[in-house]
Enzyme design. Structure first.
Site, PDB file in Angstrom:
ATOM      1  CB  CYS A   1     -11.649  -5.365  -1.153  1.00 36.96           C
ATOM      2  SG  CYS A   1     -10.189  -6.304  -1.599  1.00 36.96           S
TER       3      CYS A   1
ATOM      4  N   GLY B   1     -11.579  -2.513  -5.587  1.00 33.89           N
ATOM      5  CA  GLY B   1     -10.951  -2.044  -6.824  1.00 33.89           C
ATOM      6  C   GLY B   1      -9.467  -1.971  -6.553  1.00 33.89           C
ATOM      7  CD  GLU B   2      -4.622  -1.252  -6.700  1.00 38.03           C
ATOM      8  OE1 GLU B   2      -4.665  -2.482  -6.848  1.00 38.03           O
ATOM      9  OE2 GLU B   2      -4.097  -0.715  -5.711  1.00 38.03           O
ATOM     10  CB  SER B   3      -6.463   1.157  -2.106  1.00 40.07           C
ATOM     11  OG  SER B   3      -5.228   0.461  -2.111  1.00 40.07           O
TER      12      SER B   3
ATOM     13  NE  ARG C   1      -2.381  -1.721  -2.111  1.00 44.82           N
ATOM     14  CZ  ARG C   1      -1.519  -1.597  -3.114  1.00 44.82           C
ATOM     15  NH1 ARG C   1      -0.299  -1.181  -2.917  1.00 44.82           N
ATOM     16  NH2 ARG C   1      -1.898  -1.919  -4.336  1.00 44.82           N
TER      17      ARG C   1
ATOM     18  CD  GLU D   1     -18.497  -6.176  -3.572  1.00 46.49           C
ATOM     19  OE1 GLU D   1     -18.668  -6.430  -2.355  1.00 46.49           O
ATOM     20  OE2 GLU D   1     -17.366  -5.982  -4.063  1.00 46.49           O
TER      21      GLU D   1
ATOM     22  CG  HIS E   1     -14.916  -8.217  -3.110  1.00 48.47           C
ATOM     23  ND1 HIS E   1     -14.877  -6.955  -3.667  1.00 48.47           N
ATOM     24  CD2 HIS E   1     -13.637  -8.604  -2.989  1.00 48.47           C
ATOM     25  CE1 HIS E   1     -13.624  -6.603  -3.881  1.00 48.47           C
ATOM     26  NE2 HIS E   1     -12.852  -7.588  -3.481  1.00 48.47           N
TER      27      HIS E   1
ATOM     28  CB  ILE F   1     -10.547 -10.390  -5.285  1.00 46.28           C
ATOM     29  CG1 ILE F   1     -11.769 -11.305  -5.469  1.00 46.28           C
ATOM     30  CG2 ILE F   1      -9.784 -10.219  -6.602  1.00 46.28           C
ATOM     31  CD1 ILE F   1     -12.876 -10.674  -6.301  1.00 46.28           C
ATOM     32  NE  ARG F   2      -3.808  -7.872  -6.971  1.00 48.26           N
ATOM     33  CZ  ARG F   2      -2.519  -8.046  -6.771  1.00 48.26           C
ATOM     34  NH1 ARG F   2      -1.996  -9.264  -6.783  1.00 48.26           N
ATOM     35  NH2 ARG F   2      -1.725  -7.033  -6.568  1.00 48.26           N
TER      36      ARG F   2
HETATM   37  N1  GLN Z   1      -5.319  -5.089  -3.843  1.00 48.33           N
HETATM   38  C1  GLN Z   1      -6.279  -4.024  -3.961  1.00 48.33           C
HETATM   39  C2  GLN Z   1      -5.763  -2.741  -3.336  1.00 48.33           C
HETATM   40  O1  GLN Z   1      -4.695  -2.704  -2.827  1.00 48.33           O
HETATM   41  C3  GLN Z   1      -7.612  -4.395  -3.352  1.00 48.33           C
HETATM   42  C4  GLN Z   1      -8.256  -5.507  -4.124  1.00 48.33           C
HETATM   43  C5  GLN Z   1      -9.741  -5.436  -4.179  1.00 48.33           C
HETATM   44  O2  GLN Z   1     -10.358  -4.419  -3.831  1.00 48.33           O
HETATM   45  N2  GLN Z   1     -10.339  -6.496  -4.653  1.00 48.33           N
HETATM   46  O3  GLN Z   1      -6.444  -1.764  -3.352  1.00 48.33           O
END
Ligand code: GLN
Length: 201
Positions: A81, A49-51, A110, A182, A180, A139-140
């Site tokens: 991630c 997700g987004e940390s 990150r 999942e 990921h 993914i990112r």
């Molecule tokens: N870029 C996201 C972060 O810094 C991580 C991306 C992801 O979990 N797919 O949290």
């Protein structure tokens, strides 16, 4: 334990996909948002997700102390991630106010793979996971720039522009991947985590 109970930290991110993968791996999988829900689980997944967002919500939902305490008590945690970032002791290119659980002694960067390869897929061989390379979806994603003496590198990207980058690490009962599992229907990594949960209880 008969059927391990595994929680997925459900504050933000791809919670449903992890719950489905964990259920497929034969566990009682449930979203966890509150301390009483955390009390009921044998292990925890911190999803992608987004940390920075997860970090904020952990405080808002008053989950930081309870999770820190469970980790100190040996509860297995798997972070993918953003979840990997949440488990690291040091984060590069993070927001100054983001804070994780600091369980695995490692430095993660990150969004490390850069713009051209923001999202990509690559084979990753994982130590301790049989059946050939893992088809890993990034993914990112973060990568790991340094691990401490207690942390074990489990996998690296095998080819392409990001070859050799560390993307899977374990320290004690804590497991983290940049990618990921999942999202791909390959349950080997979730099964591996379930084995860790069984061994810990
Ligand atoms: N870029 C996201 C972060 O810094 C991580 C991306 C992801 O979990 N797919 O949290």
């Amino acid at each position: 334990m008969a059927v391990p109970v595994i929680g997925v930290l459900a504050l933000q991110g791809d919670v449903r996909e992890h719950v489905a993968a964990l259920a497929g791996a034969g566990t009682d999988a449930r979203p966890v948002r509150r301390p009483v829900e955390l009390d009921a689980v044998d292990g925890l997944v911190v999803p992608g997700g987004e940390s920075t967002t997860i970090s904020k919500l952990v405080d808002i939902f008053e989950m930081r102390d309870p999770i820190d305490k469970r980790i100190a008590g040996g509860m297995p945690v798997y972070g993918s991630c953003a979840g990997m970032i949440m488990l690291a002791t040091e984060v590069l290119d993070g927001r100054p106010d983001q804070r994780g659980f600091a369980g695995i002694e490692m430095t993660v960067r990150r969004n490390a793979f850069g713009r051209q390869i923001d999202s990509f897929e690559a084979p990753v061989v994982l130590a301790g996971v049989d059946g050939g390379p893992f088809h890993a979806v990034f993914i990112r994603a973060p990568w790991v720039e340094r691990v401490g003496p207690e942390a074990e590198v489990l996998g690296r990207v095998t080819d392409g522009p990001a070859a050799d980058r560390i993307v899977a690490v374990r320290q004690g009962n804590l497991l983290a991947t940049s990618f990921h599992p999942e999202l791909t229907g390959d349950l080997r990594l979730h099964r591996h985590f379930v084995d860790l949960v069984r061994a810990a209880s």
